[in-house]
Scaffold this motif. Structure first.
Motif, PDB file in Angstrom:
ATOM      1  N   LYS A  33       0.843  -1.196   0.000  1.00 51.55           N
ATOM      2  CA  LYS A  33       0.000   0.000   0.000  1.00 51.55           C
ATOM      3  C   LYS A  33       0.877   1.245   0.000  1.00 51.55           C
ATOM      4  CE  LYS A  33      -3.857  -1.965   2.576  1.00 51.55           C
ATOM      5  NZ  LYS A  33      -4.601  -1.881   3.840  1.00 51.55           N
ATOM      6  N   SER A  34       0.421   2.268  -0.680  1.00 50.66           N
ATOM      7  CA  SER A  34       1.206   3.503  -0.721  1.00 50.66           C
ATOM      8  C   SER A  34       1.317   4.131   0.669  1.00 50.66           C
ATOM      9  CB  SER A  34       0.613   4.489  -1.715  1.00 50.66           C
ATOM     10  OG  SER A  34      -0.656   4.914  -1.289  1.00 50.66           O
ATOM     11  N   SER A  35       0.304   3.918   1.509  1.00 47.88           N
ATOM     12  CA  SER A  35       0.371   4.482   2.860  1.00 47.88           C
ATOM     13  C   SER A  35       1.512   3.853   3.660  1.00 47.88           C
ATOM     14  CB  SER A  35      -0.955   4.276   3.591  1.00 47.88           C
ATOM     15  OG  SER A  35      -1.251   2.891   3.710  1.00 47.88           O
ATOM     16  N   MET A  86       4.311   2.334   2.100  1.00 48.49           N
ATOM     17  CA  MET A  86       5.570   2.628   1.417  1.00 48.49           C
ATOM     18  C   MET A  86       5.970   4.092   1.569  1.00 48.49           C
ATOM     19  SD  MET A  86       6.161   0.742  -2.195  1.00 48.49           S
ATOM     20  CE  MET A  86       4.537   0.314  -2.747  1.00 48.49           C
ATOM     21  N   PHE A  87       5.005   4.981   1.362  1.00 44.97           N
ATOM     22  CA  PHE A  87       5.347   6.401   1.298  1.00 44.97           C
ATOM     23  C   PHE A  87       4.860   7.205   2.497  1.00 44.97           C
ATOM     24  CE2 PHE A  87       4.846   4.877  -3.115  1.00 44.97           C
ATOM     25  CZ  PHE A  87       6.169   4.964  -3.479  1.00 44.97           C
ATOM     26  N   ARG A 119      10.853   7.003   1.982  1.00 46.89           N
ATOM     27  CA  ARG A 119      10.081   7.370   0.790  1.00 46.89           C
ATOM     28  C   ARG A 119      11.005   7.642  -0.393  1.00 46.89           C
ATOM     29  NH1 ARG A 119       6.106  11.852   3.113  1.00 46.89           N
ATOM     30  NH2 ARG A 119       8.007  12.407   4.178  1.00 46.89           N
ATOM     31  N   VAL A 127      10.991   5.696  -4.121  1.00 49.04           N
ATOM     32  CA  VAL A 127      10.813   6.435  -5.374  1.00 49.04           C
ATOM     33  C   VAL A 127      12.002   6.182  -6.305  1.00 49.04           C
ATOM     34  CG1 VAL A 127      10.724   8.747  -6.381  1.00 49.04           C
ATOM     35  CG2 VAL A 127       9.308   8.196  -4.399  1.00 49.04           C
ATOM     36  N   GLN A 136      12.103   2.661  -7.792  1.00 47.17           N
ATOM     37  CA  GLN A 136      11.112   2.486  -8.847  1.00 47.17           C
ATOM     38  C   GLN A 136      11.501   3.248 -10.111  1.00 47.17           C
ATOM     39  OE1 GLN A 136       7.101   2.987  -7.391  1.00 47.17           O
ATOM     40  NE2 GLN A 136       7.573   1.839  -5.547  1.00 47.17           N
TER      41      GLN A 136
END
Length: 194
Positions: free
Chosen positions: A18-20, A22-23, A32, A36, A39
């Protein structure tokens, strides 16, 4: 669940994608930014590899078609075939090294790594970055200045000259070759940043 190399496999959960997580999670230094950059490096290098493979396939198919239709013809495109093949290798290497780092940092952010393992990560990243730089420079020069050419006897040469060749013999006129170069430079920025 099992523990392998000191890593508890229970920590591997789908929810960590989930982005929550990961970031949004600020528990770890530069978390974070790492995700980034990983990726960027992986996605752009793999896209460059994929687009370059399509261009490579077009040139190989063109060579087979011309040489099968015209007995005296030989297509000379080894420079592009060679660098596109190396680009495939570099794309796989970047995806392997940075993909592994991405998953280890995602699933096991608190893992302990002995100094030898940390050195192995650093050396691998430097080697892959140098390989990517060499690939980007060579691919850029070959696409910008190179072209395929056809040698044939007079009659076959005249017939080939009348054909509309696709892909174009001049590499810089091939949109896929240009796109491969652009994506590779973007991927190189990610590998250098990491």
């Amino acid at each position: 669940m099992a523990v392998i190399w000191g890593l508890d496999l229970r920590d591997m959960k789908w929810g960590k994608f989930k982005s929550s997580y990961m970031f949004g999670n600020k528990d770890y230094h530069l978390r974070r930014t790492k995700f980034v950059v990983y990726q960027i490096a992986m996605i752009f290098c793999v896209v460059s590899e994929s687009v370059g493979t399509a261009a490579l396939s077009d040139y190989v198919d063109q060579q087979e078609r011309i040489e099968s239709l015209h007995s005296s013809a030989s297509v000379h495109n080894d420079d592009f075939v060679g660098i596109a093949s190396y680009n495939i290798f570099v794309g796989i290497a970047v995806a392997t090294i940075f993909g592994a780092a991405f998953f280890f940092d995602l699933f096991f952010p608190e893992r302990y790594e002995p100094p030898r393992i940390r050195w192995a990560w650093k050396i691998s990243a430097v080697v892959v970055t140098i390989m990517t730089l060499a690939d980007a420079l060579a691919l850029t020069v070959i696409v910008a200045t190179g072209n395929a050419w056809v040698s044939a006897d007079t009659e076959d040469a005249r017939m080939i000259a009348e054909e509309k060749l696709n892909p174009p013999l001049v590499y810089r006129h091939n949109a896929r070759a240009i796109a491969s170069v652009v994506f590779l430079w973007l991927g190189l920025c990610g590998t250098i940043a990491r």
